[in-house]
Enzyme design. Structure first.
Site, PDB file in Angstrom:
ATOM      1  N   TRP A  32     -84.554  41.505  25.363  1.00 51.61           N
ATOM      2  CA  TRP A  32     -85.505  41.957  26.326  1.00 51.61           C
ATOM      3  C   TRP A  32     -86.340  40.878  27.025  1.00 51.61           C
ATOM      4  O   TRP A  32     -86.712  39.794  26.432  1.00 51.61           O
ATOM      5  CB  TRP A  32     -86.474  42.890  25.395  1.00 51.61           C
ATOM      6  CG  TRP A  32     -87.748  43.238  26.281  1.00 51.61           C
ATOM      7  CD1 TRP A  32     -88.804  42.263  26.586  1.00 51.61           C
ATOM      8  CD2 TRP A  32     -87.984  44.323  27.202  1.00 51.61           C
ATOM      9  NE1 TRP A  32     -89.538  43.175  27.157  1.00 51.61           N
ATOM     10  CE2 TRP A  32     -89.206  44.599  27.568  1.00 51.61           C
ATOM     11  CE3 TRP A  32     -87.239  45.457  27.226  1.00 51.61           C
ATOM     12  CZ2 TRP A  32     -89.623  45.291  28.577  1.00 51.61           C
ATOM     13  CZ3 TRP A  32     -87.935  46.469  28.264  1.00 51.61           C
ATOM     14  CH2 TRP A  32     -88.907  46.343  28.607  1.00 51.61           C
ATOM     15  N   ASP A  35     -92.828  40.237  31.592  1.00 48.89           N
ATOM     16  CA  ASP A  35     -93.504  39.389  32.533  1.00 48.89           C
ATOM     17  C   ASP A  35     -93.244  37.825  32.560  1.00 48.89           C
ATOM     18  O   ASP A  35     -92.835  37.039  31.531  1.00 48.89           O
ATOM     19  CB  ASP A  35     -94.835  39.175  32.109  1.00 48.89           C
ATOM     20  CG  ASP A  35     -95.711  40.436  31.869  1.00 48.89           C
ATOM     21  OD1 ASP A  35     -94.890  41.692  32.137  1.00 48.89           O
ATOM     22  OD2 ASP A  35     -96.898  40.609  31.433  1.00 48.89           O
ATOM     23  N   PHE A  94     -98.593  37.067  23.481  1.00 51.13           N
ATOM     24  CA  PHE A  94     -98.437  37.924  25.089  1.00 51.13           C
ATOM     25  C   PHE A  94     -98.432  37.009  26.159  1.00 51.13           C
ATOM     26  O   PHE A  94     -98.450  35.635  26.010  1.00 51.13           O
ATOM     27  CB  PHE A  94     -99.649  38.965  24.944  1.00 51.13           C
ATOM     28  CG  PHE A  94     -99.193  40.326  24.415  1.00 51.13           C
ATOM     29  CD1 PHE A  94     -98.129  40.420  23.557  1.00 51.13           C
ATOM     30  CD2 PHE A  94    -100.109  41.477  24.784  1.00 51.13           C
ATOM     31  CE1 PHE A  94     -97.738  41.649  22.933  1.00 51.13           C
ATOM     32  CE2 PHE A  94     -99.740  42.998  24.097  1.00 51.13           C
ATOM     33  CZ  PHE A  94     -98.461  42.912  23.117  1.00 51.13           C
ATOM     34  N   ASP A 161    -103.960  37.965  28.990  1.00 51.38           N
ATOM     35  CA  ASP A 161    -103.217  37.303  30.081  1.00 51.38           C
ATOM     36  C   ASP A 161    -103.962  36.301  30.851  1.00 51.38           C
ATOM     37  O   ASP A 161    -104.005  36.332  31.873  1.00 51.38           O
ATOM     38  CB  ASP A 161    -102.656  38.620  30.841  1.00 51.38           C
ATOM     39  CG  ASP A 161    -101.884  39.645  30.253  1.00 51.38           C
ATOM     40  OD1 ASP A 161    -101.532  39.408  29.270  1.00 51.38           O
ATOM     41  OD2 ASP A 161    -101.833  40.668  31.022  1.00 51.38           O
ATOM     42  N   GLU A 214    -104.095  44.084  34.339  1.00 51.32           N
ATOM     43  CA  GLU A 214    -103.201  43.192  33.465  1.00 51.32           C
ATOM     44  C   GLU A 214    -102.943  42.051  34.633  1.00 51.32           C
ATOM     45  O   GLU A 214    -102.848  41.992  35.626  1.00 51.32           O
ATOM     46  CB  GLU A 214    -101.814  43.818  33.066  1.00 51.32           C
ATOM     47  CG  GLU A 214    -102.197  44.892  31.959  1.00 51.32           C
ATOM     48  CD  GLU A 214    -100.809  45.632  31.411  1.00 51.32           C
ATOM     49  OE1 GLU A 214    -100.678  45.415  30.138  1.00 51.32           O
ATOM     50  OE2 GLU A 214    -100.072  46.155  32.184  1.00 51.32           O
ATOM     51  N   TRP A 297     -92.872  49.312  33.777  1.00 52.56           N
ATOM     52  CA  TRP A 297     -92.964  50.144  32.479  1.00 52.56           C
ATOM     53  C   TRP A 297     -92.711  51.582  32.943  1.00 52.56           C
ATOM     54  O   TRP A 297     -93.016  51.761  34.094  1.00 52.56           O
ATOM     55  CB  TRP A 297     -94.415  50.025  32.246  1.00 52.56           C
ATOM     56  CG  TRP A 297     -94.778  48.559  31.738  1.00 52.56           C
ATOM     57  CD1 TRP A 297     -95.636  47.706  32.272  1.00 52.56           C
ATOM     58  CD2 TRP A 297     -94.143  47.851  30.567  1.00 52.56           C
ATOM     59  NE1 TRP A 297     -95.580  46.538  31.492  1.00 52.56           N
ATOM     60  CE2 TRP A 297     -94.729  46.683  30.399  1.00 52.56           C
ATOM     61  CE3 TRP A 297     -93.061  48.319  29.720  1.00 52.56           C
ATOM     62  CZ2 TRP A 297     -94.507  45.745  29.660  1.00 52.56           C
ATOM     63  CZ3 TRP A 297     -92.864  47.314  28.646  1.00 52.56           C
ATOM     64  CH2 TRP A 297     -93.562  45.984  28.698  1.00 52.56           C
TER      65      TRP A 297
HETATM   66  C1  FRU Z   1     -97.731  43.467  31.551  1.00 52.98           C
HETATM   67  C2  FRU Z   1     -98.217  43.183  29.905  1.00 52.98           C
HETATM   68  C3  FRU Z   1     -99.114  42.250  29.542  1.00 52.98           C
HETATM   69  C4  FRU Z   1     -98.956  41.746  28.232  1.00 52.98           C
HETATM   70  C5  FRU Z   1     -97.450  41.606  28.226  1.00 52.98           C
HETATM   71  C6  FRU Z   1     -96.780  42.151  26.862  1.00 52.98           C
HETATM   72  O1  FRU Z   1     -96.524  43.886  31.528  1.00 52.98           O
HETATM   73  O2  FRU Z   1     -98.343  44.515  29.302  1.00 52.98           O
HETATM   74  O3  FRU Z   1    -100.548  42.718  29.654  1.00 52.98           O
HETATM   75  O4  FRU Z   1     -99.525  40.475  27.999  1.00 52.98           O
HETATM   76  O5  FRU Z   1     -97.146  42.751  29.214  1.00 52.98           O
HETATM   77  O6  FRU Z   1     -95.521  41.803  26.817  1.00 52.98           O
END
Ligand code: FRU
Length: 472
Positions: A32, A35, A94, A161, A214, A297
């Site tokens: 997978w 981001d 993350f 992030d 995000e 998503w």
């Molecule tokens: C955005 C997100 C971020 C997070 C990451 C987790 O797509 O939800 O906020 O850090 O993906 O995989």
């Protein structure tokens, strides 16, 4: 014990089904991807990291995958840069960013920890961490992690992030955040050494724009300041074709003493079906280059059954156009992907079809404006129907993918200019030199057909290039 993730990914890569695997876009070798993370130019090479779950084609405990390139076109795979497992990043490394400091490459990322356990994934804490590398390939987590252990006192648990940059002698970090009453915002920290951070305050919290922002980014562009982010929980308003899952930006003036961005309107960055979590960086030529996740998503991932999921957009150079909005154009180096010209038509026709027996193509099209409606369709041997529709009466353009409409404003003066990049399972459309873009996943089977519906006699000039395979 889990198998080494690098070995696992390589082993699985031999087994995956490749029918939809991109030939020149970044995707995980297997497993997978979401981001883009840590975009940076370091010691003569471009680095792209990405949210990665190596053990399956579904989202899971996040690692950082890694590829690098000398030219933004040809990508080399590197070992996984970050693995979760310390107390502070137990359930995932993350998203985050990268910065070069004292000849070393620093990654700044969010540690994600489930408070109760994996069965309660909505109850978590988040903190910020550093990992350091001298060669740009092998990373050591900093012993003093987390460098920011908890969000400020007036904050919800969403705290992630980090995007870091340097101005004069100070490092700044912005984070995606939310208030306890569920309003998204971006908060700011500062540091002298990248390791000790002090909370400064709220950079921007324009309402109402969802419950959490995000992947924020903040950067100067053509003498102005841009704040981009991906809001969660946008509500439908007015236009029923508006995209509630999107990445957008605000342009404004930045008060450096108050550390506050006085921002203008929020605009969608790309109008396609699949575009999220954009990140930018400045390269050695002072270009502001952006890459996003070419997925979304809460949508199906068709390639999951094939043993991999997710891809990134092409790198795009950003500028502020004459309309005061961000324009995006594929970086110039991407012309090196062109292998041969497969088709060139220049004709006066009412309707024209071009058949393509490749899914890796770049299409350059110029079409005179005529009538009230014009469209360009892409169809395959099965049920793919992609239509780019121009409604000149209302100055609108829409991309319709099998009935799913994405639409925005665009006034055409006299020529429609379209540049399309097709890869095995994606389409990226740049209109009018990058004024409007659409990025979407598509899953074509067999030969493709391009159909131009001009409705009236007009000039059409269309060149199609076969593109190279530069990543597996
Ligand atoms: C955005 C997100 C971020 C997070 C990451 C987790 O797509 O939800 O906020 O850090 O993906 O995989």
């Amino acid at each position: 014990m889990k198998q080494d993730p690098n070995q696992f990914v390589e082993q699985e890569a031999n087994k995956i089904e490749r029918r939809f695997k991109p030939h020149y876009h970044i995707s995980a070798e297997s497993g997978w991807l979401n981001d883009p993370n840590g975009l940076v130019y370091f010691k003569g090479e471009y680095h792209v990291f990405f949210q990665h779950h190596p053990y399956s084609a579904k989202w899971g405990p996040m690692h950082w995958g890694h590829v690098k390139s000398k030219d933004l076109v040809h990508w080399e795979r590197c070992p996984i840069a970050l693995e979760p497992g310390n107390d502070y990043d137990k359930n995932g490394c993350f998203s985050g960013s990268a910065i070069v400091h004292e000849d070393k490459l620093y990654l700044i990322y969010t540690g994600h920890v489930y408070t109760i356990g994996e069965n309660e994934p909505d109850i978590f804490t988040e903190n910020q961490n550093i990992a350091i590398s001298s060669d740009g390939v092998h990373f050591e987590k900093y012993q003093g992690n987390p460098v920011i252990a908890a969000p400020p006192s007036d904050s919800a648990h969403h705290f992630r992030d980090p995007k870091v940059w340097k101005e004069d002698d100070t490092f700044y970090m912005i984070l995606g955040n939310a208030t306890p009453d569920e309003h998204g915002r971006v908060i700011l920290y500062q540091s002298d050494n990248l390791l000790d951070w002090e909370y400064v305050g709220v950079l921007n919290d324009t309402k109402p724009l969802g419950f959490m922002w995000e992947c924020p980014d903040f950067f100067p562009l053509d003498d102005q300041y841009v704040l981009s982010f991906s809001p969660m929980g946008l509500k439908q308003s007015g236009d029923r074709f508006a995209n509630i899952f999107q990445t957008g930006y605000m342009i404004g003036s930045y008060d450096k003493d108050e550390h506050h961005l006085q921002a203008g309107q929020f605009y969608e960055m790309d109008h396609g079906h699949d575009f999220y979590a954009l990140q930018t960086f400045e390269d050695d030529k002072h270009r502001r280059i952006a890459v996003a996740w070419l997925d979304m998503w809460e949508t199906p991932f068709y390639e999951e059954a094939d043993g991999w999921s997710g891809m990134l957009t092409l790198p795009r150079e950003l500028s502020i156009g004459p309309d005061g909005k961000i324009w995006q154009s594929p970086v110039a180096e991407l012309e090196n992907l062109r292998l041969e010209e497969i088709t060139h038509i220049q004709e006066h026709l009412n309707s024209k079809e071009v058949s393509l027996d490749t899914h890796q193509a770049e299409v350059l099209l110029k079409m005179g404006k005529t009538g009230n409606h014009q469209s360009i369709k892409i169809t395959d041997q099965e049920d793919l129907e992609l239509s780019l529709d121009f409604d000149h009466n209302n100055n609108k353009v829409a991309l319709i993918r099998n009935g799913q409409v994405r639409r925005t404003n665009l006034e055409i003066e006299d020529t429609i200019e379209v540049r399309v990049f097709l890869d095995s399972s994606s389409v990226e459309i740049f209109l009018q030199g990058g004024q409007v873009t659409f990025s979407s996943r598509i899953f074509p089977v067999g030969n493709l057909k391009l159909t131009f519906e001009n409705r009236e006699l007009t000039d059409t000039d269309c060149v199609v290039y076969q593109l190279d395979q530069v990543i597996h």
